[in-house]
Design a protein around this motif. Structure first.
Motif, PDB file in Angstrom:
ATOM      1  N   PRO A  66       0.911  -1.128   0.009  1.00 54.38           N
ATOM      2  CA  PRO A  66       0.038  -0.040  -0.018  1.00 54.38           C
ATOM      3  C   PRO A  66       0.927   1.276   0.121  1.00 54.38           C
ATOM      4  CG  PRO A  66      -0.544  -1.577   1.796  1.00 54.38           C
ATOM      5  CD  PRO A  66       0.728  -2.155   1.067  1.00 54.38           C
ATOM      6  N   VAL A  67       0.559   2.349  -0.689  1.00 54.25           N
ATOM      7  CA  VAL A  67       1.058   3.475  -0.671  1.00 54.25           C
ATOM      8  C   VAL A  67       0.059   4.667  -0.301  1.00 54.25           C
ATOM      9  CG1 VAL A  67       2.885   2.955  -2.265  1.00 54.25           C
ATOM     10  CG2 VAL A  67       0.373   3.699  -3.156  1.00 54.25           C
ATOM     11  N   LYS A  68       0.812   5.838  -0.039  1.00 55.51           N
ATOM     12  CA  LYS A  68      -0.004   7.246   0.239  1.00 55.51           C
ATOM     13  C   LYS A  68      -0.419   7.889  -1.078  1.00 55.51           C
ATOM     14  CE  LYS A  68       1.926   7.810   4.974  1.00 55.51           C
ATOM     15  NZ  LYS A  68       2.470   8.769   5.703  1.00 55.51           N
ATOM     16  N   PRO A  69      -1.390   8.682  -0.945  1.00 56.44           N
ATOM     17  CA  PRO A  69      -1.865   9.320  -2.298  1.00 56.44           C
ATOM     18  C   PRO A  69      -0.799  10.065  -2.857  1.00 56.44           C
ATOM     19  CG  PRO A  69      -3.428   9.792  -0.632  1.00 56.44           C
ATOM     20  CD  PRO A  69      -2.486   8.769   0.169  1.00 56.44           C
ATOM     21  N   ASN A  70       0.221  10.465  -2.090  1.00 53.86           N
ATOM     22  CA  ASN A  70       1.251  11.622  -2.684  1.00 53.86           C
ATOM     23  C   ASN A  70       2.411  10.721  -3.107  1.00 53.86           C
ATOM     24  OD1 ASN A  70       2.331  10.737  -0.298  1.00 53.86           O
ATOM     25  ND2 ASN A  70       2.583  12.854   0.588  1.00 53.86           N
ATOM     26  N   TYR A  71       2.517   9.404  -2.958  1.00 55.97           N
ATOM     27  CA  TYR A  71       3.453   8.593  -3.706  1.00 55.97           C
ATOM     28  C   TYR A  71       3.955   8.940  -5.229  1.00 55.97           C
ATOM     29  CZ  TYR A  71       6.097   4.638  -5.479  1.00 55.97           C
ATOM     30  OH  TYR A  71       7.090   3.793  -5.984  1.00 55.97           O
ATOM     31  N   LYS A  72       5.054   9.024  -5.280  1.00 60.94           N
ATOM     32  CA  LYS A  72       5.541   9.421  -6.804  1.00 60.94           C
ATOM     33  C   LYS A  72       5.912   8.253  -7.505  1.00 60.94           C
ATOM     34  CE  LYS A  72       5.077  13.752  -6.279  1.00 60.94           C
ATOM     35  NZ  LYS A  72       6.100  14.778  -5.997  1.00 60.94           N
ATOM     36  N   CYS A  73       5.460   7.898  -8.758  1.00 63.85           N
ATOM     37  CA  CYS A  73       5.901   6.585  -9.534  1.00 63.85           C
ATOM     38  C   CYS A  73       7.181   6.620  -9.947  1.00 63.85           C
ATOM     39  CB  CYS A  73       4.909   6.666 -10.779  1.00 63.85           C
ATOM     40  SG  CYS A  73       3.088   6.479  -9.973  1.00 63.85           S
ATOM     41  N   SER A  74       7.659   5.480 -10.026  1.00 64.61           N
ATOM     42  CA  SER A  74       9.113   5.055 -10.543  1.00 64.61           C
ATOM     43  C   SER A  74       8.625   4.246 -11.781  1.00 64.61           C
ATOM     44  CB  SER A  74       9.863   4.396  -9.470  1.00 64.61           C
ATOM     45  OG  SER A  74      10.478   5.452  -8.447  1.00 64.61           O
ATOM     46  N   LEU A  75       9.969   4.413 -12.550  1.00 61.70           N
ATOM     47  CA  LEU A  75       9.731   3.447 -13.990  1.00 61.70           C
ATOM     48  C   LEU A  75       9.535   1.915 -13.510  1.00 61.70           C
ATOM     49  CD1 LEU A  75      10.125   3.692 -17.062  1.00 61.70           C
ATOM     50  CD2 LEU A  75      12.572   3.107 -16.758  1.00 61.70           C
ATOM     51  N   ASN A  76       8.753   1.233 -14.264  1.00 60.05           N
ATOM     52  CA  ASN A  76       8.552  -0.094 -13.818  1.00 60.05           C
ATOM     53  C   ASN A  76       7.712  -0.519 -12.634  1.00 60.05           C
ATOM     54  OD1 ASN A  76       9.541  -0.956 -16.479  1.00 60.05           O
ATOM     55  ND2 ASN A  76      11.523  -0.893 -15.767  1.00 60.05           N
ATOM     56  N   ASP A  77       7.175   0.338 -11.879  1.00 58.59           N
ATOM     57  CA  ASP A  77       6.328   0.206 -10.755  1.00 58.59           C
ATOM     58  C   ASP A  77       5.297  -0.648 -11.259  1.00 58.59           C
ATOM     59  OD1 ASP A  77       7.627   1.322  -8.665  1.00 58.59           O
ATOM     60  OD2 ASP A  77       6.956   3.045  -8.465  1.00 58.59           O
ATOM     61  N   VAL A  78       4.952  -1.580 -10.493  1.00 58.37           N
ATOM     62  CA  VAL A  78       3.684  -2.394 -10.745  1.00 58.37           C
ATOM     63  C   VAL A  78       2.636  -1.855 -10.051  1.00 58.37           C
ATOM     64  CG1 VAL A  78       2.630  -4.555 -11.030  1.00 58.37           C
ATOM     65  CG2 VAL A  78       4.920  -4.296 -11.701  1.00 58.37           C
ATOM     66  N   ILE A  79       1.631  -1.210 -10.568  1.00 62.13           N
ATOM     67  CA  ILE A  79       0.429  -0.799  -9.750  1.00 62.13           C
ATOM     68  C   ILE A  79      -0.752  -1.854  -9.963  1.00 62.13           C
ATOM     69  CG2 ILE A  79      -1.534   1.015  -9.363  1.00 62.13           C
ATOM     70  CD1 ILE A  79       0.265   2.854 -10.829  1.00 62.13           C
ATOM     71  N   GLY A  80      -1.115  -2.455  -8.778  1.00 64.08           N
ATOM     72  CA  GLY A  80      -2.400  -3.208  -8.655  1.00 64.08           C
ATOM     73  C   GLY A  80      -3.574  -2.647  -8.059  1.00 64.08           C
ATOM     74  N   ILE A  81      -4.748  -2.857  -8.504  1.00 66.48           N
ATOM     75  CA  ILE A  81      -6.056  -2.136  -8.025  1.00 66.48           C
ATOM     76  C   ILE A  81      -7.021  -3.099  -7.886  1.00 66.48           C
ATOM     77  CG2 ILE A  81      -7.594  -0.266  -8.607  1.00 66.48           C
ATOM     78  CD1 ILE A  81      -5.485   0.842 -10.749  1.00 66.48           C
ATOM     79  N   GLU A  82      -7.666  -3.117  -6.952  1.00 71.66           N
ATOM     80  CA  GLU A  82      -8.897  -3.680  -6.752  1.00 71.66           C
ATOM     81  C   GLU A  82      -9.871  -2.873  -6.536  1.00 71.66           C
ATOM     82  OE1 GLU A  82      -8.649  -6.150  -3.024  1.00 71.66           O
ATOM     83  OE2 GLU A  82      -7.256  -7.443  -3.814  1.00 71.66           O
ATOM     84  N   ILE A  83     -10.910  -3.152  -8.003  1.00 68.31           N
ATOM     85  CA  ILE A  83     -11.987  -1.992  -7.992  1.00 68.31           C
ATOM     86  C   ILE A  83     -13.316  -2.670  -7.269  1.00 68.31           C
ATOM     87  CG2 ILE A  83     -13.650  -0.908  -9.834  1.00 68.31           C
ATOM     88  CD1 ILE A  83     -11.120  -1.338 -12.020  1.00 68.31           C
ATOM     89  N   PRO A  84     -13.759  -1.702  -6.196  1.00 61.93           N
ATOM     90  CA  PRO A  84     -14.708  -2.334  -5.630  1.00 61.93           C
ATOM     91  C   PRO A  84     -16.101  -2.529  -6.316  1.00 61.93           C
ATOM     92  CG  PRO A  84     -14.488  -0.049  -4.898  1.00 61.93           C
ATOM     93  CD  PRO A  84     -13.216  -0.592  -5.689  1.00 61.93           C
ATOM     94  N   ASP A  85     -16.708  -3.378  -6.002  1.00 60.76           N
ATOM     95  CA  ASP A  85     -18.159  -3.466  -7.009  1.00 60.76           C
ATOM     96  C   ASP A  85     -19.078  -2.347  -6.513  1.00 60.76           C
ATOM     97  OD1 ASP A  85     -17.361  -6.130  -7.656  1.00 60.76           O
ATOM     98  OD2 ASP A  85     -18.375  -7.127  -5.829  1.00 60.76           O
ATOM     99  N   LEU A  86     -19.657  -1.850  -7.591  1.00 63.61           N
ATOM    100  CA  LEU A  86     -20.503  -0.882  -7.572  1.00 63.61           C
ATOM    101  C   LEU A  86     -21.724  -0.941  -6.706  1.00 63.61           C
ATOM    102  CD1 LEU A  86     -20.940   0.350 -11.320  1.00 63.61           C
ATOM    103  CD2 LEU A  86     -19.495   1.480  -9.636  1.00 63.61           C
ATOM    104  N   GLU A  87     -21.841  -0.016  -5.670  1.00 66.56           N
ATOM    105  CA  GLU A  87     -23.156  -0.067  -4.687  1.00 66.56           C
ATOM    106  C   GLU A  87     -24.289   0.300  -5.366  1.00 66.56           C
ATOM    107  OE1 GLU A  87     -24.329   2.182  -0.353  1.00 66.56           O
ATOM    108  OE2 GLU A  87     -22.400   2.395  -1.411  1.00 66.56           O
ATOM    109  N   GLU A  88     -25.373  -0.636  -5.296  1.00 71.22           N
ATOM    110  CA  GLU A  88     -26.437  -0.366  -5.776  1.00 71.22           C
ATOM    111  C   GLU A  88     -27.079   0.749  -4.949  1.00 71.22           C
ATOM    112  OE1 GLU A  88     -28.150  -1.321  -8.345  1.00 71.22           O
ATOM    113  OE2 GLU A  88     -26.360  -2.744  -8.988  1.00 71.22           O
TER     114      GLU A  88
END
Length: 303
Positions: A48-70
């Motif tokens: 996990p990272v903070k919102p102000n994390y600065k990206c580096s070359l070849n960083d691998v970002i993983g995202i879990e997109i939550p299911d849309l709330e009805e």
């Protein structure tokens, strides 16, 4: 829950993680992505990272997109002040005190609730809580809003906002007598570090420009017209405070001693844009609300 990955390329090196993630899908807003980061749904190289994390070359970002709330936004019959409507766009004059779209604490009585009862065909680009909403004005600001009735119209209107070709003129009453007739405020806006619920002029904020001209002067106040070049949250309210002339009645950015108007004296009176299908330029003007006119009369009588 959908899982996605992205490898940081050279063009994104040095960018904040929220900005980099936002490039993966045009429908994801920065605020939405920032919330995912805070919730631990975004990781970089497995951590996990903070919102102000600065990206580096070849960083691998993983995202879990939550299911849309009805969410069930209930259409509500309202006496909307419609200035223009066709198959693509609608222009409405929002009254002071009305919230534009549902949010915690304001799930009913919003402009969106009224729009959903008025017309069934609103664009879906901004999701179920903000159908058709291209831009917004604050709850206690009155005035004109353009609404998209389909995705083609929505994309066109957003592109015009980005290109700064939309005419947006506001009328306001501010504390203090502004000595010069015209002015431009160019100062970046972002979250106030001391109060995250407020905006402020900050070094790392978003580019923001407001043009103003004085329409009338009174003993301790000025009546001004503000033209937006950009459209940041609370832009006029923060910019006018920044130069020492805060809006009358503003509970957040005004002085402690101000007039009790139930909110800031601010009205989005003129709105102009190119029709998304025909290309014709359309412009509309909504008169000042009664409380605003009455205040001007009082000030004129007490010069």
């Amino acid at each position: 829950m959908e899982k996605l990955e992205k490898v940081i390329e050279e063009s994104l090196v040095g960018d904040r993680i929220d900005k980099a993630v936002s490039t993966m899908d045009a429908e994801w807003s920065r605020s939405q992505v920032q919330q995912w980061i805070k919730d631990g749904l975004v990781v970089v190289n497995g951590k996990p990272v903070k919102p102000n994390y600065k990206c580096s070359l070849n960083d691998v970002i993983g995202i879990e997109i939550p299911d849309l709330e009805e969410l069930n936004v209930i259409p509500e019959e309202m006496d909307l002040d419609i200035y223009y409507e066709d198959a693509d766009v609608l222009v409405v004059n929002k009254p002071k005190g009305m919230v534009v779209h549902p949010a915690p604490g304001h799930l009913t009585g919003t402009l969106v609730n009224g729009l959903m009862a008025h017309c069934k065909d609103l664009s879906g680009i901004n999701g179920v809580l903000r159908p058709g909403i291209v831009h917004r004005i604050d709850m206690d600001t009155s005035g004109l809003l353009m609404v998209a009735k389909n995705d083609l119209a929505h994309e066109s209107l957003v592109n015009q906002l980005v290109a700064k070709t939309v005419t947006r003129k506001y009328r306001a009453i501010v504390h203090g007598v502004i000595p010069h007739d015209y002015g431009t405020i160019e100062a970046p806006l972002g979250r106030d570090q001391k109060d995250r619920q407020s905006m402020a002029v900050v070094d790392n904020g978003k580019h923001a420009v407001t043009h103003f001209n004085v329409l009338e002067r009174f003993k301790d106040f000025s009546f001004v017209e503000c033209k937006l070049e950009t459209g940041r949250t609370h832009q006029i309210r923060v910019h006018m405070k920044y130069i020492g002339y805060p809006l009358v009645g503003d509970p957040k950015y005004g002085p402690r001693k101000t007039l009790d108007l139930g909110g800031q004296a601010l009205h989005a009176g003129i709105l102009g844009f190119e029709h998304p299908r025909t290309g014709q330029y359309l412009e509309f003007e909504a008169p000042l609300p009664d409380y605003f006119e009455n205040l001007l009369d009082d000030l004129r009588n007490n010069r």
